[in-house]
Design an enzyme around this catalytic site. Structure first.
Site, PDB file in Angstrom:
ATOM      1  N   TRP A 102       0.843  -1.278   0.089  1.00 29.42           N
ATOM      2  CA  TRP A 102       0.021  -0.157   0.131  1.00 29.42           C
ATOM      3  C   TRP A 102       0.917   1.484  -0.076  1.00 29.42           C
ATOM      4  CZ3 TRP A 102      -4.262  -0.297  -2.118  1.00 29.42           C
ATOM      5  CH2 TRP A 102      -5.058  -1.715  -1.873  1.00 29.42           C
ATOM      6  N   ASP A 171      -1.718   6.396   6.628  1.00 28.74           N
ATOM      7  CA  ASP A 171      -2.771   5.604   6.115  1.00 28.74           C
ATOM      8  C   ASP A 171      -3.325   4.689   6.847  1.00 28.74           C
ATOM      9  OD1 ASP A 171      -4.530   3.874   4.570  1.00 28.74           O
ATOM     10  OD2 ASP A 171      -2.989   3.511   2.933  1.00 28.74           O
ATOM     11  N   LYS A 195     -12.131  -1.889   6.460  1.00 22.07           N
ATOM     12  CA  LYS A 195     -11.491  -2.912   7.116  1.00 22.07           C
ATOM     13  C   LYS A 195     -11.849  -3.090   8.761  1.00 22.07           C
ATOM     14  CE  LYS A 195      -9.126  -2.841   3.254  1.00 22.07           C
ATOM     15  NZ  LYS A 195      -7.698  -2.208   2.998  1.00 22.07           N
TER      16      LYS A 195
HETATM   17  C1  LIG Z   1      -7.232  -1.425   1.792  1.00 20.35           C
HETATM   18  C2  LIG Z   1      -6.428  -0.544   1.708  1.00 20.35           C
HETATM   19  C3  LIG Z   1      -6.234   0.442   0.947  1.00 20.35           C
HETATM   20  C4  LIG Z   1      -6.905   0.737  -0.384  1.00 20.35           C
HETATM   21  O1  LIG Z   1      -8.348   0.942   0.305  1.00 20.35           O
HETATM   22  P1  LIG Z   1      -9.322   1.324  -0.763  1.00 20.35           P
HETATM   23  O2  LIG Z   1     -10.390   1.784   0.086  1.00 20.35           O
HETATM   24  O3  LIG Z   1      -9.744   0.050  -1.548  1.00 20.35           O
HETATM   25  O4  LIG Z   1      -8.859   2.153  -1.946  1.00 20.35           O
HETATM   26  C5  LIG Z   1      -5.146   1.535   1.134  1.00 20.35           C
HETATM   27  N1  LIG Z   1      -4.269   1.373   2.324  1.00 20.35           N
HETATM   28  C6  LIG Z   1      -4.431   0.363   3.135  1.00 20.35           C
HETATM   29  C7  LIG Z   1      -3.328   0.354   4.265  1.00 20.35           C
HETATM   30  C8  LIG Z   1      -5.418  -0.601   2.979  1.00 20.35           C
HETATM   31  O5  LIG Z   1      -5.492  -1.653   3.919  1.00 20.35           O
END
Ligand SMILES: *Cc1c(COP(=O)(O)O)cnc(C)c1O
Length: 359
Positions: A102, A171, A195
């Site tokens: 990511w 993030d 998540k």
């Molecule tokens: C799942 C995830 C993403 C992507 O998320 P989307 O909502 O599908 O754009 C980005 N960063 C992390 C750490 C993730 O777990």
């Protein structure tokens, strides 16, 4: 009906109590005769839901004054662009830590909008640990430092919060609400909801007010934090039902004793699963112990030709979505807030039985 345990990395399990409450309120939210999905986002009913959700989230995280909480769409992937468009316009440069799939995506996107300095990368060693503070080669003139506290795919988590002169941007898609966070250490936190927070379609951004409003001129209106902050996240139609469900999750967390209580449960779940993996010669986790994720636990079988049988047996035992990410292989158990401790125990019992009979 007994529901299976779903170890999906996202969209992931939601707390059963939340689903039941949503079910009870589906056709008639609190005497209105309406489903929340049918309400005007500007009506007093939805406004009360939205405001309560923000209050509860601020309470849970102890968000200090001087920070705005935004309820957006577009997922974490849109934040990969929004962050540099809004925060890097002045300095034209940002620091990034490359610690997994990511952060790599965030870096690739940031390159489109500013100069990127990769201040540390664990890619040459295969993303098996978080870099230490001493390893970070931070710039003097970066607009911010971006990092990914929990790499959802590799199962690598920072055991500390990096120190930097530039505002810290995180993030937290797969870790926000799993434990307490000192929000005051961050300039901006973002997370896709699917998540650990609620359903897909909602993205939470917590941003310090002084970082609003200095975006690149070319920034689309919908990508400007300032526009969303000025309009209470209602510049256009927000993801109302996802916002409501996230609000129910916030109330569930408060009833559970808040994030400290949640952290205790999450620590126990992760410790138990890693202990089972480490005690076995058949299962292995590649991540350095100090950087192991509480949320996403990848593991491999000593004999990968048994992977398909393992997954089929697990499915039959009511343990779903354990297949590892296609880029990593093996298995991955995502054990976010909504995964009950009994689910982790059931997985550990299944793993032991599979090893005994097939290993
Ligand atoms: C799942 C995830 C993403 C992507 O998320 P989307 O909502 O599908 O754009 C980005 N960063 C992390 C750490 C993730 O777990």
């Amino acid at each position: 009906m007994s529901r299976p345990y779903n170890f999906s990395a996202g969209p992931a399990m939601l707390p059963e109590a939340v689903l039941q409450r949503a079910q009870a309120e589906m056709l008639d939210w609190q005497g209105t005769g309406m489903c929340v999905a049918e309400m005007s986002h500007r009506g007093k009913e939805f406004m009360s839901i939205a405001e309560q959700a923000e209050r509860d989230l601020r309470d849970l995280l102890g968000v200090p004054d001087g920070y705005r909480v935004l309820f957006l769409q577009g997922g974490a992937s849109s934040q990969f662009a929004m962050v540099p468009m809004n925060l890097a316009a002045g300095a034209g440069k940002a620091d990034y830590l490359n610690t997994g799939s990511w952060s790599k995506k965030a870096i690739a996107e940031a390159h489109r909008y500013c100069a990127v300095h990769v201040a540390a990368s664990t890619q040459p060693e295969g993303f098996k640990r978080a870099p230490t503070q001493a390893e970070l080669q931070l710039s003097d003139d970066a607009a911010y430092l971006h990092y990914t506290p929990n790499e959802t795919i590799e199962g690598v988590e920072f055991p500390y919060v990096p120190e930097s002169r530039a505002p810290l941007v995180a993030d937290m898609s797969s870790t926000l609400l799993s434990r307490p966070v000192d929000v005051s250490r961050y300039g901006l936190i973002y997370a896709g909801a699917q998540k650990n927070i609620g359903p897909a379609g909602l993205t939470i951004v917590i941003v310090r007010e002084d970082l609003l409003g200095a975006c690149h001129e070319f920034t689309p209106t919908m990508f400007q934090y300032g526009v969303h902050a000025d309009n209470g996240s209602m510049y256009n139609t927000p993801p109302t039902y996802a916002w409501y469900l996230a609000g129910l999750v916030f109330q569930w967390l408060k009833d559970l004793g808040g994030l400290e209580g949640m952290a205790e449960i999450n620590r126990r779940k992760a410790q138990r699963l890693y202990a089972a993996i480490d005690a076995s010669a058949f299962y292995a986790n590649p991540v350095e112990p100090a950087s192991r994720s509480w949320m996403n636990v990848p593991f491999t079988l000593a004999d990968p030709s048994l992977d398909a049988d393992f997954l089929a047996g697990a499915r039959e035992a009511g343990l779903l979505t354990l297949k590892g990410h296609r880029s990593v292989g093996g298995m991955r158990a995502s054990i976010y807030n909504a995964m009950p401790e009994a689910g982790v125990d059931a997985l550990i019992a299944f793993m032991a039985e599979f090893e005994r009979t097939r290993g």
